[in-house]
Design a protein around this motif. Structure first.
Motif, PDB file in Angstrom:
ATOM      1  N   MET A   4      22.890   8.841 -26.017  1.00 40.15           N
ATOM      2  CA  MET A   4      22.436   8.758 -24.448  1.00 40.15           C
ATOM      3  C   MET A   4      23.358   9.410 -23.556  1.00 40.15           C
ATOM      4  O   MET A   4      22.937  10.105 -22.362  1.00 40.15           O
ATOM      5  CB  MET A   4      22.330   7.258 -24.259  1.00 40.15           C
ATOM      6  N   ILE A   5      24.734   9.479 -23.727  1.00 42.81           N
ATOM      7  CA  ILE A   5      25.623  10.001 -22.664  1.00 42.81           C
ATOM      8  C   ILE A   5      25.480  11.482 -22.796  1.00 42.81           C
ATOM      9  O   ILE A   5      25.268  12.248 -21.900  1.00 42.81           O
ATOM     10  CB  ILE A   5      27.179   9.432 -23.151  1.00 42.81           C
ATOM     11  N   HIS A   6      25.471  11.796 -24.386  1.00 38.50           N
ATOM     12  CA  HIS A   6      25.087  13.273 -24.244  1.00 38.50           C
ATOM     13  C   HIS A   6      23.952  13.967 -23.768  1.00 38.50           C
ATOM     14  O   HIS A   6      23.842  15.001 -23.226  1.00 38.50           O
ATOM     15  CB  HIS A   6      25.233  13.551 -26.025  1.00 38.50           C
ATOM     16  N   ILE A   7      22.930  13.239 -23.945  1.00 42.65           N
ATOM     17  CA  ILE A   7      21.540  13.608 -23.613  1.00 42.65           C
ATOM     18  C   ILE A   7      21.669  13.829 -21.826  1.00 42.65           C
ATOM     19  O   ILE A   7      21.381  14.777 -21.097  1.00 42.65           O
ATOM     20  CB  ILE A   7      20.346  12.575 -23.870  1.00 42.65           C
ATOM     21  N   ALA A   8      22.431  12.626 -21.141  1.00 50.57           N
ATOM     22  CA  ALA A   8      22.461  12.771 -19.959  1.00 50.57           C
ATOM     23  C   ALA A   8      23.251  13.835 -19.378  1.00 50.57           C
ATOM     24  O   ALA A   8      22.811  14.528 -18.339  1.00 50.57           O
ATOM     25  CB  ALA A   8      23.163  11.366 -19.382  1.00 50.57           C
ATOM     26  N   PHE A   9      24.451  14.372 -19.838  1.00 54.01           N
ATOM     27  CA  PHE A   9      25.098  15.424 -19.663  1.00 54.01           C
ATOM     28  C   PHE A   9      24.441  16.568 -19.784  1.00 54.01           C
ATOM     29  O   PHE A   9      24.483  17.592 -19.187  1.00 54.01           O
ATOM     30  CB  PHE A   9      26.438  15.321 -20.427  1.00 54.01           C
ATOM     31  N   GLY A  10      23.706  16.478 -20.894  1.00 54.40           N
ATOM     32  CA  GLY A  10      22.990  18.045 -21.186  1.00 54.40           C
ATOM     33  C   GLY A  10      21.729  18.189 -20.035  1.00 54.40           C
ATOM     34  O   GLY A  10      21.422  19.335 -19.701  1.00 54.40           O
ATOM     35  N   LYS A  32      29.957  24.380  -5.716  1.00 58.69           N
ATOM     36  CA  LYS A  32      29.960  22.938  -5.862  1.00 58.69           C
ATOM     37  C   LYS A  32      28.948  22.688  -7.206  1.00 58.69           C
ATOM     38  O   LYS A  32      29.459  21.876  -7.930  1.00 58.69           O
ATOM     39  CB  LYS A  32      29.264  22.246  -4.536  1.00 58.69           C
ATOM     40  N   TRP A  33      27.859  23.104  -7.136  1.00 55.41           N
ATOM     41  CA  TRP A  33      26.868  23.105  -8.284  1.00 55.41           C
ATOM     42  C   TRP A  33      27.682  23.531  -9.575  1.00 55.41           C
ATOM     43  O   TRP A  33      27.474  23.047 -10.571  1.00 55.41           O
ATOM     44  CB  TRP A  33      25.575  23.723  -8.148  1.00 55.41           C
ATOM     45  N   GLY A  34      28.442  24.660  -9.532  1.00 48.19           N
ATOM     46  CA  GLY A  34      29.116  25.426 -10.657  1.00 48.19           C
ATOM     47  C   GLY A  34      29.997  24.390 -11.241  1.00 48.19           C
ATOM     48  O   GLY A  34      30.314  24.369 -12.341  1.00 48.19           O
ATOM     49  N   GLU A  35      30.985  23.730 -10.377  1.00 48.40           N
ATOM     50  CA  GLU A  35      32.055  22.829 -10.774  1.00 48.40           C
ATOM     51  C   GLU A  35      31.335  21.620 -11.419  1.00 48.40           C
ATOM     52  O   GLU A  35      31.802  21.222 -12.343  1.00 48.40           O
ATOM     53  CB  GLU A  35      32.810  22.302  -9.613  1.00 48.40           C
ATOM     54  N   VAL A  36      30.170  21.058 -10.887  1.00 46.20           N
ATOM     55  CA  VAL A  36      29.580  19.847 -11.641  1.00 46.20           C
ATOM     56  C   VAL A  36      28.900  20.466 -12.952  1.00 46.20           C
ATOM     57  O   VAL A  36      29.055  19.717 -13.776  1.00 46.20           O
ATOM     58  CB  VAL A  36      28.745  19.252 -10.594  1.00 46.20           C
ATOM     59  N   TYR A  37      28.573  21.694 -12.991  1.00 45.71           N
ATOM     60  CA  TYR A  37      27.670  21.981 -14.160  1.00 45.71           C
ATOM     61  C   TYR A  37      28.903  22.135 -15.216  1.00 45.71           C
ATOM     62  O   TYR A  37      28.914  21.586 -16.445  1.00 45.71           O
ATOM     63  CB  TYR A  37      27.208  23.460 -14.052  1.00 45.71           C
ATOM     64  N   HIS A  38      29.880  22.778 -15.187  1.00 44.39           N
ATOM     65  CA  HIS A  38      31.110  22.749 -15.782  1.00 44.39           C
ATOM     66  C   HIS A  38      31.554  21.382 -16.502  1.00 44.39           C
ATOM     67  O   HIS A  38      31.877  21.244 -17.659  1.00 44.39           O
ATOM     68  CB  HIS A  38      32.215  23.772 -15.281  1.00 44.39           C
ATOM     69  N   ALA A  39      31.991  20.559 -15.303  1.00 42.90           N
ATOM     70  CA  ALA A  39      32.277  19.148 -15.885  1.00 42.90           C
ATOM     71  C   ALA A  39      31.461  18.584 -16.693  1.00 42.90           C
ATOM     72  O   ALA A  39      31.755  18.051 -17.673  1.00 42.90           O
ATOM     73  CB  ALA A  39      32.511  18.416 -14.598  1.00 42.90           C
ATOM     74  N   SER A  40      29.997  18.806 -16.581  1.00 44.54           N
ATOM     75  CA  SER A  40      29.053  17.972 -17.387  1.00 44.54           C
ATOM     76  C   SER A  40      28.840  18.702 -18.620  1.00 44.54           C
ATOM     77  O   SER A  40      28.652  18.263 -19.768  1.00 44.54           O
ATOM     78  CB  SER A  40      27.733  17.983 -16.569  1.00 44.54           C
ATOM     79  N   TYR A  41      29.297  20.141 -18.601  1.00 42.45           N
ATOM     80  CA  TYR A  41      29.303  20.913 -19.940  1.00 42.45           C
ATOM     81  C   TYR A  41      30.413  20.140 -20.943  1.00 42.45           C
ATOM     82  O   TYR A  41      30.521  20.229 -22.027  1.00 42.45           O
ATOM     83  CB  TYR A  41      29.276  22.342 -19.643  1.00 42.45           C
ATOM     84  N   VAL A  42      31.560  19.929 -20.220  1.00 43.14           N
ATOM     85  CA  VAL A  42      32.834  19.519 -21.031  1.00 43.14           C
ATOM     86  C   VAL A  42      32.360  18.242 -21.573  1.00 43.14           C
ATOM     87  O   VAL A  42      32.525  17.850 -22.949  1.00 43.14           O
ATOM     88  CB  VAL A  42      33.833  19.260 -19.958  1.00 43.14           C
ATOM     89  N   GLY A  43      31.462  17.248 -20.874  1.00 37.67           N
ATOM     90  CA  GLY A  43      30.842  15.974 -21.361  1.00 37.67           C
ATOM     91  C   GLY A  43      30.054  16.197 -22.555  1.00 37.67           C
ATOM     92  O   GLY A  43      29.945  15.707 -23.449  1.00 37.67           O
ATOM     93  N   VAL A  44      29.198  17.153 -22.470  1.00 39.31           N
ATOM     94  CA  VAL A  44      28.149  17.733 -23.309  1.00 39.31           C
ATOM     95  C   VAL A  44      29.162  18.080 -24.766  1.00 39.31           C
ATOM     96  O   VAL A  44      28.837  17.702 -25.825  1.00 39.31           O
ATOM     97  CB  VAL A  44      27.328  18.774 -23.287  1.00 39.31           C
ATOM     98  N   PHE A  45      30.225  18.978 -24.337  1.00 33.63           N
ATOM     99  CA  PHE A  45      31.013  19.478 -25.590  1.00 33.63           C
ATOM    100  C   PHE A  45      31.642  18.125 -26.226  1.00 33.63           C
ATOM    101  O   PHE A  45      31.707  17.934 -27.572  1.00 33.63           O
ATOM    102  CB  PHE A  45      31.968  20.405 -24.966  1.00 33.63           C
ATOM    103  N   ILE A  46      32.239  17.264 -25.440  1.00 34.01           N
ATOM    104  CA  ILE A  46      33.064  16.379 -25.967  1.00 34.01           C
ATOM    105  C   ILE A  46      32.073  15.334 -26.997  1.00 34.01           C
ATOM    106  O   ILE A  46      32.350  14.993 -28.063  1.00 34.01           O
ATOM    107  CB  ILE A  46      33.754  15.569 -25.274  1.00 34.01           C
TER     108      ILE A  46
END
Length: 154
Positions: A4-10, A32-46
């Motif tokens: 669920m966390i993975h899907i949310a970050f995705g 701003k959007w790019g920073e949040v995009y990257h941070a959420s991509y880190v979440g997707v990756f992990i």
């Protein structure tokens, strides 16, 4: 729970990627959007790494997709942060490459449920985002090469 966390970050990645791509390329909304995009991509990756290890026999491919896709994200992110020579070109290619990876992962998982796309062979879900996205990324990157676009003030 991890799924669920993975899907949310995705979902965040897919939505914020569009916002960052459509924002004017300067400090402000784009960054701003790019920073949040990257941070959420880190979440997707992990979360992708954790999920693939937990269910290796079924979804080992997720490990490799995550590694490959996030390598584009970090490449594009660092190009923008470190201002390498011709950084704009590298930033665009990396970030759009990561977005292609996110769309590929989405299609591989739900493409057979989408109207029209569900008529394609499953193998197409792996290649369609690249077939469509790489030419677009190349055109956009060339447009913003050094000296060609003055309003790119990150």
């Amino acid at each position: 729970m991890i799924l669920m966390i993975h899907i949310a970050f995705g979902v965040i990645c897919l939505l914020l990627g569009i916002l960052a791509m459509s924002a004017k390329k300067r400090r402000g909304s784009h960054t701003k959007w790019g920073e949040v995009y990257h941070a959420s991509y880190v979440g997707v990756f992990i979360t992708a790494i954790i999920l693939s290890i937990l269910r290796w026999e079924e979804i080992a491919y997720l490990f490799y997709v995550a590694l490959f896709s996030y390598s584009f994200a970090i490449y594009g992110y660092l190009a923008g942060k470190r201002r390498w020579k011709n950084w704009i070109y590298h930033h665009i290619r990396g970030m759009l490459g990561s977005y292609i990876g996110a769309v590929t992962a989405l299609l591989v998982n739900i493409g057979d449920m989408l109207p029209l796309l569900n008529k394609l062979p499953t193998l197409w879900f792996w290649f369609l985002p690249t077939i469509v996205g790489v030419p677009i990324a190349s055109i956009v990157a060339k447009k913003y090469r050094r000296g060609k676009k003055e309003n790119f003030n990150l």
